[in-house]
Design an enzyme around this catalytic site. Structure first.
Site, PDB file in Angstrom:
ATOM      1  N   SER A 159       0.858  -1.194   0.000  1.00 60.01           N
ATOM      2  CA  SER A 159       0.000   0.000   0.000  1.00 60.01           C
ATOM      3  C   SER A 159       0.886   1.233   0.000  1.00 60.01           C
ATOM      4  O   SER A 159       2.029   1.186   0.455  1.00 60.01           O
ATOM      5  CB  SER A 159      -0.870   0.026   1.259  1.00 60.01           C
ATOM      6  OG  SER A 159      -0.092   0.442   2.375  1.00 60.01           O
ATOM      7  N   ASP A 160       0.372   2.361  -0.531  1.00 60.80           N
ATOM      8  CA  ASP A 160       1.077   3.591  -0.194  1.00 60.80           C
ATOM      9  C   ASP A 160       0.864   3.809   1.296  1.00 60.80           C
ATOM     10  O   ASP A 160      -0.006   3.198   1.921  1.00 60.80           O
ATOM     11  CB  ASP A 160       0.614   4.774  -1.053  1.00 60.80           C
ATOM     12  CG  ASP A 160       1.680   5.881  -1.085  1.00 60.80           C
ATOM     13  OD1 ASP A 160       2.546   5.901  -0.177  1.00 60.80           O
ATOM     14  OD2 ASP A 160       1.661   6.727  -1.990  1.00 60.80           O
ATOM     15  N   TRP A 161       1.686   4.685   1.869  1.00 55.36           N
ATOM     16  CA  TRP A 161       1.719   4.808   3.325  1.00 55.36           C
ATOM     17  C   TRP A 161       0.405   5.401   3.854  1.00 55.36           C
ATOM     18  O   TRP A 161       0.119   6.573   3.668  1.00 55.36           O
ATOM     19  CB  TRP A 161       2.923   5.650   3.737  1.00 55.36           C
ATOM     20  CG  TRP A 161       4.169   4.860   4.027  1.00 55.36           C
ATOM     21  CD1 TRP A 161       4.939   4.967   5.152  1.00 55.36           C
ATOM     22  CD2 TRP A 161       4.803   3.842   3.235  1.00 55.36           C
ATOM     23  NE1 TRP A 161       5.993   4.074   5.103  1.00 55.36           N
ATOM     24  CE2 TRP A 161       5.932   3.371   3.946  1.00 55.36           C
ATOM     25  CE3 TRP A 161       4.517   3.244   2.000  1.00 55.36           C
ATOM     26  CZ2 TRP A 161       6.772   2.366   3.456  1.00 55.36           C
ATOM     27  CZ3 TRP A 161       5.365   2.248   1.524  1.00 55.36           C
ATOM     28  CH2 TRP A 161       6.465   1.826   2.254  1.00 55.36           C
ATOM     29  N   GLY A 162      -0.400   4.555   4.440  1.00 55.73           N
ATOM     30  CA  GLY A 162      -1.687   5.024   4.948  1.00 55.73           C
ATOM     31  C   GLY A 162      -2.781   5.000   3.895  1.00 55.73           C
ATOM     32  O   GLY A 162      -3.818   5.641   4.061  1.00 55.73           O
TER      33      GLY A 162
END
Ligand code: BGC
Length: 681
Positions: A219-222
């Protein structure tokens, strides 16, 4: 593995690591940004670490790499990253970033490669292979539709299936099928109503099923927002930081944390879905020699060879945009240079957001010019403008610049965009940065006034533009004899630039993105929506991105896609087109007709004459960077397969090739056509 052990692997264990299983000797997987250097050390949180060796090689940013049009340099670039990642104990490099440059204002264009999917595809493969040949995983990002930073965390991107297939996905497909990338990062935005990082269509259907991706989706961060969607739709690893969790975050609270254990135990979720994610992560770990007895390479850090690669990419990526009266290279009659502009002595490596690099050193343009000029040429320096939010022209600074320019033989102004001015304040890092788009295409800080005043004082002025893409030069472009686009050219950028200015290097970079004259001319704004209404952005510009728009709609760009000058001249001749059923071989000759060695990027565009569906005027389907001594001639052969002639028919929802007559258009840029032939397929 117990269920708890498996689940521990599918979410973060610190800001840049995923969880391991100590009982089985499965280590944490250590990731690091980013596209053009191994990021500084943040420890397990986000605080910069003290007393660690984390200042390394700062390569030119993606847009400069793409401007080389040299896939071999993509490989060399990736090798440096892979090697330094090894040295620093990283397993995954969070790059390359390859989102299509749809709007000139996108804050991250500097990290990305191009507006053209073919050029992206060619450059990305080398980069990935370079990283992974060092036994490190690359992580191609951000999948997909993350073409703006404005509202990136919430905007719903709507585009036609045809635009998705023809423009926005081919780079990712090449990364997977040709580059063999082990990991891919999902993006923050929504795509057709569903978050991209947990998007069934993008990840399950296209990436994993159609393209056969075997690696892991990070995932991208968050960017994960729901346990169920992430589990079912193919997200394999949830990364991010919950800053609310304080100094001892409990990553079990992540969407792919304890909730998953509960759901599996209560029969609401099959364990096979978790197993698939774990298997994919283990696959990456085997490939990266983290498991299975494979030997990790030691890697190297800050070697002369790495710095030489940084310099080579800058030398081949810097683009000469204008050279009237052969103002460049500077001749031996030049005894004094007035260097003007904040960017001339500004270090850029730490700007821009997650791609920031603590550079081992960074040669600024001023230092580069001083290094090469030696004692024979007198160099003065004056800032000319201030980098500060909202700063306009400063009359005193302009006066000083004018005085310096009028006393010198030549003036060199170094300006353009910058990464902002206060790295500690995220929102002030406001030009060419993650998280924020530019608000317009105007030169900030009163630079137009400065450049016009200096040009009036000394017509022998060269303007050097730094930055991650187009800027509005209309106020002075016809008066400036020399213009250079230097991008963010990395730690050796100042030396590379100075070598070009003094003629030790013959420029050979070509624009990977069209420069519109005015922002209003950009297709995302003219035909489409940008940045959308805060909720949705509709890509009504469809497949007409970049030169596909300028050429089809007959709009004159400021500088065309594929454009860039040399200190020598090239002659193209003897075009032959040989067609098969679904293939073509195009040959032609290029001769260096000037007095110095140089390189030319010969570009092959294809156009079908009779169309069943509207298509762009022409599309890039081949290129070759040809290095020639003065007087030397070479034959270029470009082979095109079926993909070069296909288009996505979104009435039938499939790729198609229509038989008929095709034009084979060979140019020095998308607008400087040298040879045209036809062939029937
Ligand atoms: C960026 C990614 C980056 C990640 C980790 C995110 O905000 O969008 O490109 O790799 O942070 O730093």
């Amino acid at each position: 593995m117990t269920l708890e052990e498996k689940v521990n692997m599918i979410h973060a264990s610190s800001s840049f690591t995923s969880g391991g299983v100590p009982r089985l000797g499965i280590p944490e997987m250590v990731t690091s940004d980013g596209p053009h250097g191994v990021r500084l050390e943040h420890g397990r949180g986000w605080n910069a670490q003290k007393g660690v060796l984390d200042s390394g090689t700062y390569l030119p940013t993606g847009i400069c790499l793409a401007s080389t049009w040299n896939p071999a340099l993509g490989f060399a670039f990736g090798s440096v990253l892979g090697s330094e990642a090894n040295f620093r104990g990283k397993d995954v490099i969070l790059g390359p970033g390859i989102n299509i440059m749809r709007s000139p204002l996108n804050g991250r264009n500097f990290e990305y490669l191009s507006e053209d999917p073919y050029l992206v595809s060619k450059m990305v493969v080398g980069y990935i292979k370079g990283v992974q040949a060092q036994g490190i995983s690359a992580c191609v990002k951000h999948f997909a539709g993350n073409n703006q930073e404005t509202n990136r965390g919430s905007i719903d991107v709507q585009m036609s299936e045809r635009a998705l297939m023809e423009i926005y996905l081919p780079g990712f497909k090449a990364a997977i099928q040709e580059g063999g990338v082990y990991t891919l990062m999902g993006s923050y935005n929504k795509f057709r109503g569903q978050w991209a990082t947990q998007n069934n269509y993008l990840i399950n259907q296209i990436l994993k099923k159609e393209w056969g991706f075997k690696g892991a989706v990070i995932s991208d961060w968050g960017a994960v927002h729901s346990t169920a969607q992430a589990i079912w739709n193919g997200t394999d690893l949830e990364m991010g930081t919950d800053l609310d969790m304080g100094p001892h975050p409990n990553y079990g609270k992540f969407f792919l944390g304890d909730t998953v254990v509960t759901l599996v135990k209560t029969g609401k979720m099959p364990v096979s879905l978790v197993d698939d994610k774990v298997r994919r992560l283990l696959y990456v770990m085997y490939k990266a020699n983290m498991l299975g007895g494979g030997k990790r390479m030691k890697g190297e850090y800050n070697t002369a060879a790495h710095q030489a690669t940084a310099q080579k990419v800058a030398e081949e990526g810097i683009v000469l945009l204008k050279n009237e009266d052969k103002i460049l290279p500077l001749k031996s009659d030049v005894k004094s240079i007035a260097v003007i502009g904040y960017n001339a002595d500004r270090k850029q490596a730490m700007g821009g957001g997650s791609s920031q690099v603590k550079a081992f050193f960074e040669v600024t343009p001023l230092q580069g010019l001083q290094n090469i000029a030696g004692k024979k040429v007198k160099i003065t320096y004056t800032k000319g403008y201030n980098i500060a939010r909202g700063a306009g022209a400063d009359a005193d600074m302009i006066k000083q610049a004018v005085q310096a320019a009028s006393k010198a033989d030549v003036a060199v102004i170094v300006g353009g965009w910058t990464h902002g001015y206060d790295y500690n304040v995220w929102s002030d890092n406001a030009y060419d940065t993650e998280g924020f788009d530019k608000t317009d295409m105007q030169m900030p800080f009163g630079q137009n006034e400065l450049i016009k005043a200096v040009l009036a004082a000394n017509p022998r002025t060269v303007v050097v533009l730094m930055g991650g893409g187009p800027i509005d030069v209309t106020q002075w472009v016809s008066d400036a004899k020399g213009i250079i686009q230097a991008w963010y050219p990395g730690m050796e950028g100042g030396n590379a630039l100075a070598k070009i200015i003094f003629g030790q290097v013959n420029p050979s970079g070509k624009l990977p993105v069209s420069f519109p004259k005015k922002l209003e001319d950009a297709p995302a704004i003219k035909l489409g929506q940008y940045p959308g209404d805060g909720v949705t952005v509709n890509y009504f510009d469809d497949i007409y991105v970049g030169y596909r728009y300028f050429d089809t709609y007959k709009v004159e760009p400021q500088f065309a896609f594929g454009y860039g000058l040399s200190y020598t001249t090239f002659k193209y001749s003897d075009l032959h087109v040989q067609t098969g059923d679904k293939t073509a071989t195009v040959t032609f000759k290029i001769k260096n007709t000037g007095a110095v060695a140089g390189a030319e990027v010969a570009q092959l565009y294809v156009k079908q004459e009779k169309l069943n569906l509207p298509r762009p005027e022409k599309e890039l389907k081949g290129f070759d960077k040809v290095f020639l001594q003065a007087g030397e001639e070479k034959t270029v052969t470009l082979t095109l397969n079926e993909d070069a002639f296909k288009y996505f028919n979104d009435i039938k929802n499939q790729w198609e090739m229509d038989s008929g007559v095709f034009d084979f258009i060979v140019g020095s840029s998308s607008r400087d056509i040298k040879l045209t032939g036809t062939g029937t397929l």
